[in-house]
Design a protein around this motif. Sequence first.
Motif, PDB file in Angstrom:
ATOM      1  N   PHE A 239      -8.084 -15.630 -11.881  1.00  7.05           N
ATOM      2  CA  PHE A 239      -7.480 -15.085 -13.095  1.00  7.05           C
ATOM      3  C   PHE A 239      -8.480 -15.091 -14.242  1.00  7.05           C
ATOM      4  CE2 PHE A 239      -4.674 -15.491 -16.898  1.00  7.05           C
ATOM      5  CZ  PHE A 239      -4.056 -14.251 -16.795  1.00  7.05           C
ATOM      6  N   ASP A 240      -9.324 -16.124 -14.318  1.00  7.97           N
ATOM      7  CA  ASP A 240     -10.369 -16.156 -15.345  1.00  7.97           C
ATOM      8  C   ASP A 240     -11.386 -15.046 -15.115  1.00  7.97           C
ATOM      9  OD1 ASP A 240      -9.167 -18.299 -16.554  1.00  7.97           O
ATOM     10  OD2 ASP A 240     -10.544 -19.807 -15.757  1.00  7.97           O
ATOM     11  N   GLY A 241     -11.645 -14.730 -13.840  1.00  2.00           N
ATOM     12  CA  GLY A 241     -12.529 -13.608 -13.540  1.00  2.00           C
ATOM     13  C   GLY A 241     -11.946 -12.298 -14.038  1.00  2.00           C
ATOM     14  N   LEU A 242     -10.629 -12.133 -13.894  1.00  2.31           N
ATOM     15  CA  LEU A 242      -9.967 -10.930 -14.397  1.00  2.31           C
ATOM     16  C   LEU A 242     -10.010 -10.885 -15.919  1.00  2.31           C
ATOM     17  CD1 LEU A 242      -8.462  -8.430 -13.398  1.00  2.31           C
ATOM     18  CD2 LEU A 242      -6.322  -9.718 -13.566  1.00  2.31           C
ATOM     19  N   ARG A 243      -9.820 -12.033 -16.558  1.00  6.21           N
ATOM     20  CA  ARG A 243      -9.915 -12.092 -18.021  1.00  6.21           C
ATOM     21  C   ARG A 243     -11.330 -11.731 -18.499  1.00  6.21           C
ATOM     22  NH1 ARG A 243      -6.054 -14.466 -21.086  1.00  6.21           N
ATOM     23  NH2 ARG A 243      -7.618 -14.997 -22.656  1.00  6.21           N
TER      24      ARG A 243
ATOM     25  N   GLY B  83     -33.589 -21.174 -15.262  1.00 10.21           N
ATOM     26  CA  GLY B  83     -32.380 -21.944 -14.964  1.00 10.21           C
ATOM     27  C   GLY B  83     -31.198 -21.104 -14.527  1.00 10.21           C
ATOM     28  N   ALA B  84     -31.412 -19.829 -14.193  1.00 11.94           N
ATOM     29  CA  ALA B  84     -30.306 -18.947 -13.808  1.00 11.94           C
ATOM     30  C   ALA B  84     -29.607 -19.466 -12.553  1.00 11.94           C
ATOM     31  CB  ALA B  84     -30.832 -17.536 -13.566  1.00 11.94           C
ATOM     32  N   ARG B  85     -28.286 -19.376 -12.542  1.00  9.77           N
ATOM     33  CA  ARG B  85     -27.502 -19.793 -11.379  1.00  9.77           C
ATOM     34  C   ARG B  85     -26.194 -19.006 -11.354  1.00  9.77           C
ATOM     35  NH1 ARG B  85     -26.386 -26.074 -12.309  1.00  9.77           N
ATOM     36  NH2 ARG B  85     -24.721 -25.749 -10.783  1.00  9.77           N
ATOM     37  N   GLN B  86     -25.666 -18.803 -10.152  1.00  8.06           N
ATOM     38  CA  GLN B  86     -24.501 -17.939 -10.006  1.00  8.06           C
ATOM     39  C   GLN B  86     -23.197 -18.596 -10.436  1.00  8.06           C
ATOM     40  OE1 GLN B  86     -24.819 -16.509  -5.922  1.00  8.06           O
ATOM     41  NE2 GLN B  86     -25.397 -14.491  -6.677  1.00  8.06           N
ATOM     42  N   ASP B  87     -23.158 -19.903 -10.580  1.00 10.54           N
ATOM     43  CA  ASP B  87     -21.918 -20.555 -11.010  1.00 10.54           C
ATOM     44  C   ASP B  87     -21.901 -20.818 -12.505  1.00 10.54           C
ATOM     45  OD1 ASP B  87     -23.847 -22.519 -11.025  1.00 10.54           O
ATOM     46  OD2 ASP B  87     -22.623 -24.030 -10.009  1.00 10.54           O
ATOM     47  N   SER B  88     -22.772 -20.164 -13.264  1.00  5.45           N
ATOM     48  CA  SER B  88     -22.824 -20.408 -14.706  1.00  5.45           C
ATOM     49  C   SER B  88     -21.522 -20.020 -15.396  1.00  5.45           C
ATOM     50  CB  SER B  88     -23.998 -19.668 -15.342  1.00  5.45           C
ATOM     51  OG  SER B  88     -23.884 -18.269 -15.136  1.00  5.45           O
ATOM     52  N   ALA B  89     -20.879 -18.935 -14.940  1.00  4.85           N
ATOM     53  CA  ALA B  89     -19.614 -18.519 -15.547  1.00  4.85           C
ATOM     54  C   ALA B  89     -18.550 -19.594 -15.381  1.00  4.85           C
ATOM     55  CB  ALA B  89     -19.132 -17.205 -14.939  1.00  4.85           C
ATOM     56  N   ALA B  90     -18.508 -20.205 -14.202  1.00  2.00           N
ATOM     57  CA  ALA B  90     -17.526 -21.267 -13.940  1.00  2.00           C
ATOM     58  C   ALA B  90     -17.791 -22.483 -14.830  1.00  2.00           C
ATOM     59  CB  ALA B  90     -17.555 -21.666 -12.473  1.00  2.00           C
ATOM     60  N   ILE B  91     -19.050 -22.855 -14.987  1.00  3.22           N
ATOM     61  CA  ILE B  91     -19.400 -24.014 -15.814  1.00  3.22           C
ATOM     62  C   ILE B  91     -19.018 -23.759 -17.270  1.00  3.22           C
ATOM     63  CG2 ILE B  91     -21.315 -25.411 -16.680  1.00  3.22           C
ATOM     64  CD1 ILE B  91     -22.733 -24.867 -14.003  1.00  3.22           C
ATOM     65  N   LEU B  92     -19.330 -22.581 -17.770  1.00  2.15           N
ATOM     66  CA  LEU B  92     -19.011 -22.236 -19.157  1.00  2.15           C
ATOM     67  C   LEU B  92     -17.499 -22.205 -19.382  1.00  2.15           C
ATOM     68  CD1 LEU B  92     -21.665 -19.425 -19.650  1.00  2.15           C
ATOM     69  CD2 LEU B  92     -21.606 -21.598 -20.886  1.00  2.15           C
ATOM     70  N   ALA B  93     -16.768 -21.583 -18.464  1.00  2.00           N
ATOM     71  CA  ALA B  93     -15.316 -21.473 -18.622  1.00  2.00           C
ATOM     72  C   ALA B  93     -14.654 -22.842 -18.603  1.00  2.00           C
ATOM     73  CB  ALA B  93     -14.741 -20.580 -17.524  1.00  2.00           C
ATOM     74  N   ARG B  94     -15.115 -23.742 -17.737  1.00  2.00           N
ATOM     75  CA  ARG B  94     -14.544 -25.090 -17.692  1.00  2.00           C
ATOM     76  C   ARG B  94     -14.755 -25.830 -19.014  1.00  2.00           C
ATOM     77  NH1 ARG B  94     -16.416 -25.234 -12.214  1.00  2.00           N
ATOM     78  NH2 ARG B  94     -18.331 -26.305 -12.861  1.00  2.00           N
ATOM     79  N   ALA B  95     -15.839 -25.520 -19.695  1.00  2.00           N
ATOM     80  CA  ALA B  95     -16.124 -26.167 -20.977  1.00  2.00           C
ATOM     81  C   ALA B  95     -15.344 -25.544 -22.129  1.00  2.00           C
ATOM     82  CB  ALA B  95     -17.619 -26.098 -21.268  1.00  2.00           C
ATOM     83  N   GLY B  96     -14.680 -24.417 -21.868  1.00  2.00           N
ATOM     84  CA  GLY B  96     -13.905 -23.760 -22.916  1.00  2.00           C
ATOM     85  C   GLY B  96     -14.645 -22.649 -23.634  1.00  2.00           C
ATOM     86  N   VAL B  97     -15.736 -22.171 -23.047  1.00  2.00           N
ATOM     87  CA  VAL B  97     -16.504 -21.078 -23.643  1.00  2.00           C
ATOM     88  C   VAL B  97     -15.892 -19.743 -23.223  1.00  2.00           C
ATOM     89  CG1 VAL B  97     -18.764 -19.954 -23.780  1.00  2.00           C
ATOM     90  CG2 VAL B  97     -18.614 -22.452 -23.598  1.00  2.00           C
ATOM     91  N   PRO B  98     -15.595 -18.840 -24.163  1.00  2.00           N
ATOM     92  CA  PRO B  98     -15.141 -17.506 -23.777  1.00  2.00           C
ATOM     93  C   PRO B  98     -16.254 -16.774 -23.029  1.00  2.00           C
ATOM     94  CG  PRO B  98     -14.681 -17.939 -26.101  1.00  2.00           C
ATOM     95  CD  PRO B  98     -15.591 -19.034 -25.632  1.00  2.00           C
TER      96      PRO B  98
ATOM     97  N   GLY C 293     -19.951  -8.285 -10.196  1.00  2.00           N
ATOM     98  CA  GLY C 293     -20.365  -9.476 -10.925  1.00  2.00           C
ATOM     99  C   GLY C 293     -19.225 -10.451 -11.125  1.00  2.00           C
ATOM    100  N   ALA C 294     -18.042  -9.928 -11.487  1.00  2.00           N
ATOM    101  CA  ALA C 294     -16.882 -10.795 -11.654  1.00  2.00           C
ATOM    102  C   ALA C 294     -16.498 -11.440 -10.321  1.00  2.00           C
ATOM    103  CB  ALA C 294     -15.713  -9.992 -12.217  1.00  2.00           C
ATOM    104  N   GLY C 295     -16.592 -10.671  -9.235  1.00  2.00           N
ATOM    105  CA  GLY C 295     -16.281 -11.228  -7.927  1.00  2.00           C
ATOM    106  C   GLY C 295     -17.253 -12.325  -7.518  1.00  2.00           C
ATOM    107  N   ILE C 296     -18.531 -12.160  -7.850  1.00  2.00           N
ATOM    108  CA  ILE C 296     -19.520 -13.195  -7.555  1.00  2.00           C
ATOM    109  C   ILE C 296     -19.209 -14.458  -8.341  1.00  2.00           C
ATOM    110  CG2 ILE C 296     -21.946 -13.827  -7.911  1.00  2.00           C
ATOM    111  CD1 ILE C 296     -22.657 -10.932  -7.164  1.00  2.00           C
ATOM    112  N   ALA C 297     -18.818 -14.296  -9.604  1.00  2.00           N
ATOM    113  CA  ALA C 297     -18.455 -15.465 -10.415  1.00  2.00           C
ATOM    114  C   ALA C 297     -17.273 -16.206  -9.809  1.00  2.00           C
ATOM    115  CB  ALA C 297     -18.134 -15.031 -11.847  1.00  2.00           C
TER     116      ALA C 297
END
Length: 422
Positions: free
Chosen positions: A351-355, A301-316, A339-343
């Motif tokens: 800004f979330d990528g920088l965090r 189930g790996a996908r490149q937008d997983s960081a965005a999905i998690l962050a929107r849900a409030g996951v650190p 990796g942060a740039g891909i996210a």
Amino acid sequence: MRKLAIMLALATTAPVSAQTIVVTHAEAWTMDSAEPVRDATIVIESGRIVSVTAGGEVPGGATVIDARGKPVTPGFVNGATQLGLIEVRSASETSDESSADDRNAGFSPARALNGNSTLVSLARADGLTRALVYPSPSRQPVFSGEPVMARLREGADILDRGDLAVYATIGGGAWTKLGSRAQQWTVLRNALTEAKRAAASDVTQGPAKGRGSGGPPPARGRRPGENPIRGVIAGDIPLAIQTHRESDILQAIALTSDFKIRVVIVGGAEAWRVADALAAAKIGVVLDPQANLPFTFDQLGARQDSAAILARAGVPVAIGLVGGSIHMNYNAGLALREGAGIAVANGLPWFDGLRAVTVNPLAIWGRGGGTLAPGSDADLVVWDGDPLEPSTNALAVVIEGKQVSTRSRQDLLAERYKDTRP
């Protein structure tokens, strides 16, 4: 050579004070706000940020770094790497990431960290100032040991802090001798149950004989040789679980309620599928946005937008490099930024990528910091462009209030073998 010339132009010195550094004309990303402080003057004394002020005064006698309007961020932090433990995996004398002692799961790689590794200087040149260094699976299922935080200062000693967590691995074929992963979870749960029972016994029986009267017992999970899992039960440290499959992540979430412990997910290729449950359980995730293809069947189930999905849900969310990639130790700085740039390219706000490479990894691992706020640790980087772009260079790096070299082995080799023929 272009990078070296820019660095020489950046650093100018007034009468030098070893204790005071000032970065002027900075686009300072303090991380206290989603907007930078422009034309900022950043004053550093005795290893701490003193002030970040737009158009601020420069104290006399300070070493001055003129950022010339370029971005200045806190030093980047790799949330999961084996930097300093592995130089060349095929050379056993440079591979110190795991324990072969089947009598003790409390393996700490702290004494093996090698600050003189050529990969450390390379990571530092790419703006990495700290890294969570984790051990590989040991001979005692399902534990690897205890990860440590490295501070990429110059010199051999780069240990920042140990005793950060207990590190376990579930799935991915790591424990074939246990058979089903159901047994892996049984082993982990049994260890937690035994530690909980021992902690309750300490409370009811009081200090053990020989400790003396009147004084508290030693902190659980912190004595050499003592099972570190007791530190997890005591709430001193989290349990880090490297795992990817959704069903395993659900099992990890259940531990937080069943044992009242803190959990960190490392890897988490399918964590996006249970983002809301992770947020509710206050579980942070250290993931690699570059891992968009299934390295194992656990990562289908790996996908490149997983960081965005998690962050929107409030996951650190923090960025780390795990799961067999060469970037676990090599290019630990450049691959982190990529990796942060891909996210960000796949939906994570910039800004979330920088965090995810400053504040979040330190918060997830209980270290704290990662800002340019007054009183913070003076780890910062002056960049020549967007720090989440792989083509961007770190022009100046400050660690613990000291400007460090950004020259790597690659720079030295390029200079040595440069064609000087007319």
